[in-house]
Scaffold this active site. Structure first.
Site, short mmCIF file in Angstrom:
data_model
loop_
_atom_site.label_atom_id
_atom_site.label_comp_id
_atom_site.label_asym_id
_atom_site.label_seq_id
_atom_site.Cartn_x
_atom_site.Cartn_y
_atom_site.Cartn_z
N HIS A 191 0.85 -1.20 0.00
CA HIS A 191 0.00 0.00 0.00
C HIS A 191 0.88 1.24 0.00
CE1 HIS A 191 0.54 1.84 4.00
NE2 HIS A 191 0.75 0.61 4.43
N CYS A 192 0.29 2.37 -0.34
CA CYS A 192 0.98 3.65 -0.20
C CYS A 192 -0.03 4.59 0.45
CB CYS A 192 1.48 4.15 -1.54
SG CYS A 192 0.18 4.28 -2.78
N ARG A 193 -0.15 5.82 -0.02
CA ARG A 193 -1.14 6.71 0.56
C ARG A 193 -2.51 6.51 -0.09
NH1 ARG A 193 -3.45 10.88 -1.44
NH2 ARG A 193 -4.59 12.31 -0.10
N SER A 231 -5.58 1.90 0.19
CA SER A 231 -4.29 2.32 0.74
C SER A 231 -4.40 2.97 2.13
CB SER A 231 -3.57 3.23 -0.26
OG SER A 231 -2.58 2.47 -0.94
N TYR A 232 -3.35 3.72 2.53
CA TYR A 232 -3.31 4.16 3.94
C TYR A 232 -4.46 5.11 4.28
CZ TYR A 232 -1.24 4.88 8.49
OH TYR A 232 -1.04 4.89 9.85
#
Ligand code: FAD
Length: 564
Positions: free
Chosen positions: A509-511, A537-538
């Site tokens: 995941h990322c943002r 994601s986040y």
């Protein structure tokens, strides 16, 4: 010979039907009966008087009976309740609620648009003077004068649908202390549970005491008690637990009632009497995705049905395509809109479906007021036919949902949506609009170009020590991350491949899902077979977890929330 048309109900459907009839036939005699003191008011704006957004309640009334007469030659009779339809004589019996006089009026054609009334459960305290519902201008004036006169501070709103949420919001804007009690595990049923978490956060951020999974048990003078035994301070209570179609007149007259409990009509909004039409909240409509009757209490459909009924009366054909259910709502700093099916209704109806959850920017990121838009697109597998969508954000969510509603109405697929040519300018959108972007992600999933897990699966992954890569930069990771996620930024992962196992599932995941998608694709190209993007994601994970973290004592799966 001049036609005599009677209309029962003088607001959304009734007033629209009467006005259309006049436009089609200057010679018709048109009489519209309304049991309340006002015709043609803006039901949808009623809650906005509670906050003062609509300062003067008179402004809620769009046209008065005198104007109806002068402009349209329509005889709008207020405080006049139709108490009986005498089909064999083709008359209705009316009671003048001011003079108590009862009289009959004959018709050639009759239009019913009596709407739906708020449901009032049989509970202790329900008939107290501090209990209100919101249906018309009189209701909203009653609430206002009660809370002002009694200098009330604490208000409970029961029901987290459109009306309950708007009432709660407007009371908060006017600085009242507000509790919102909802029986289900989420507010706003058109939205899926994951999307509703964003709305729950918005409520909490604006100090609404949000109580889910709990119902109203009884009402006292200064408190209400919930079914779970909670006592909540409330000197006034607004009930908004749903509406019931006004069918008694129709039923008494022997008109057919459908399986949903609303008046049954045909393709042209005719009841089983060829001279009686019915429209609006009182009727059942055909759901074009579910292929069955449903009820849809919304202003747009009521007005369209009214026009179609009037047209049919004058031999003008109209195409009844059924409904898909499109709606929007404003909630504090957020806008939300939805159309078609959500995951819950798609599942219940037995669709083979999948969905995309993304959060791209609603405008070019450099521009002022550019925000992430949470967007969920539901489609049929494997056809890619679009079934529904939900959007929540600070920007133009309604524009995006209206595009999807149009696609659904035209049986559009992910491919159609991908290619859809939409307008763009940096202050207004992005070159690849949110909806195009969603279609691209959907097509990637549909064609198996990559795989993902849903935001609702992440807690289990964390609790089971799954291998999770956080693809954001170090400073972002340090500001808050999933408890045992490993930070391998997209900008570094090519040098750190030895840290990424090939023999076990890898979740990335990322943002917002953009960087993780790139890493997932690269890893797949490098021979990784068990690599999954975490949808949402986040940002999505934080939104999904926040409300339940707050109201339960469970362990958090994030070190720090980050909603930016
Ligand atoms: P109504 O507009 O309710 O009109 C029916 C009228 O018939 C009533 O005034 C009633 O007094 C009268 N009547 C009933 N029986 C009789 C009788 N026997 N004799 C004489 N008169 C009678 N929809 C949206 O799409 N978007 C929104 O944002 C939205 N917000 C809303 C907010 C609130 C607070 C409310 C109450 C509704 C909202 N709606 C919204 C729903 C929308 O207002 C309704 O779907 C729409 O008004 C239905 O039109 P109708 O003509 O069927 O009923």
């Amino acid at each position: 010979m001049e036609k005599k048309v009677l209309v029962i109900g003088g607001v959304a459907g009734g007033a629209s039907a009467a006005a259309r009839i006049r436009r089609l036939d200057e010679n018709a005699e048109v009489i519209m009966f309304e049991k309340g003191p006002h015709v043609s008011f803006s039901n949808c704006s009623l809650p906005y008087h509670l906050s003062g957004v609509v300062e003067d309640s008179d402004n809620l009334i769009l046209i008065d009976p005198e104007t109806f007469k002068r402009r349209y030659n329509i005889d709008a009779r207020v405080n006049q309740e139709v108490i009986k339809i005498n089909r064999h004589k083709k008359t209705v019996t009316i009671k003048n609620l001011v003079s108590n006089q009862v009289y009959d009026e004959s018709y050639d054609k009759l239009v019913l648009s009596p709407g739906a009334r708020p449901i009032k459960p049989n509970l202790e305290g329900i008939d107290q003077s501090n209990v209100f519902t919101v249906r018309n201008v009189v209701d909203i004036e009653k609430i206002m004068s009660y809370i002002k006169q009694k200098e009330i501070k604490d208000i409970a709103v029961i029901g987290g649908g459109f009306i309950g949420v708007e009432v709660a919001e407007n009371f908060r804007l006017a600085d009242y202390r507000v509790s919102l009690v909802e029986f289900a595990d989420q507010i706003m049923a058109p939205y899926d549970y994951d999307m509703a978490q964003i709305l729950h956060k918005e409520m909490i951020d604006h100090d609404v005491n949000l109580i889910l999974n709990d119902g109203l048990d009884r009402i006292g003078e200064k408190h209400i008690k919930t079914q779970s035994g909670k006592e909540i301070r409330a000197e006034a209570v607004v009930l908004a637990i749903g509406v019931r179609p006004e069918t008694s007149l129709a039923e008494d007259a022997g008109l057919d009632i459908g399986t949903t409990g609303a008046i049954k009509v045909d393709h042209n909004y005719l009841t089983n009497d060829k001279d009686i039409y019915a429209v609006g909240d009182a009727i059942e409509v055909y759901h074009r995705l579910l292929h069955k009757p449903t009820r849809l209490a919304l202003a747009g459909p009521a007005q369209k049905q009214a026009r179609a009924a009037a047209d049919h009366m004058y031999g003008i054909p109209s195409r009844n395509q059924g409904v898909i259910g499109s709606s929007s709502i404003h909630m504090f700093d957020l806008n939300a809109a939805s159309t078609g099916l959500n995951v819950r209704t798609a599942k219940e109806a037995g669709f083979n479906y999948d969905y995309v959850y993304i959060m791209p920017k609603d405008k070019v990121g450099l521009m002022p007021n550019s925000h992430s838009m949470h967007f969920k697109l539901i489609y049929e597998y494997p056809t890619g036919k679009i079934l529904g969508a939900q959007a929540i954000g600070k920007g133009n969510v309604d524009k995006r949902i209206d595009v999807i509603a149009t696609m659904i109405s035209m049986n559009g697929t992910l491919d159609d949506l991908k290619d859809l040519e939409l307008s763009y300018s940096p202050m207004l959108g992005t070159a690849k609009d949110v909806v195009n972007h969603a279609a691209l992600v959907g097509l990637n999933l549909l064609h198996g170009r990559y795989e993902e897990v849903k935001v609702s699966d992440v807690r289990e992954l964390v609790e089971n020590d799954a291998f999770i890569i956080d693809a954001r930069e170090k400073n972002e990771y340090q500001a808050g991350h999933l408890k045992q996620a490993i930070n391998i930024p997209l900008s570094e992962f090519r040098e750190r491949l030895t840290e990424i196992p090939k023999d076990q599932p890898v979740y990335v995941h990322c943002r917002s899902g953009q960087r993780s998608y790139n890493m997932v694709m690269a890893l797949r190209n490098l021979g990784y077979r068990q690599v999954y993007n975490i949808s949402g994601s986040y940002l999505g994970i934080n939104m999904y977890e926040y409300y339940n973290d707050l109201v339960t004592d469970r362990d958090r799966i994030v070190t720090n929330y980050n909603f930016n």
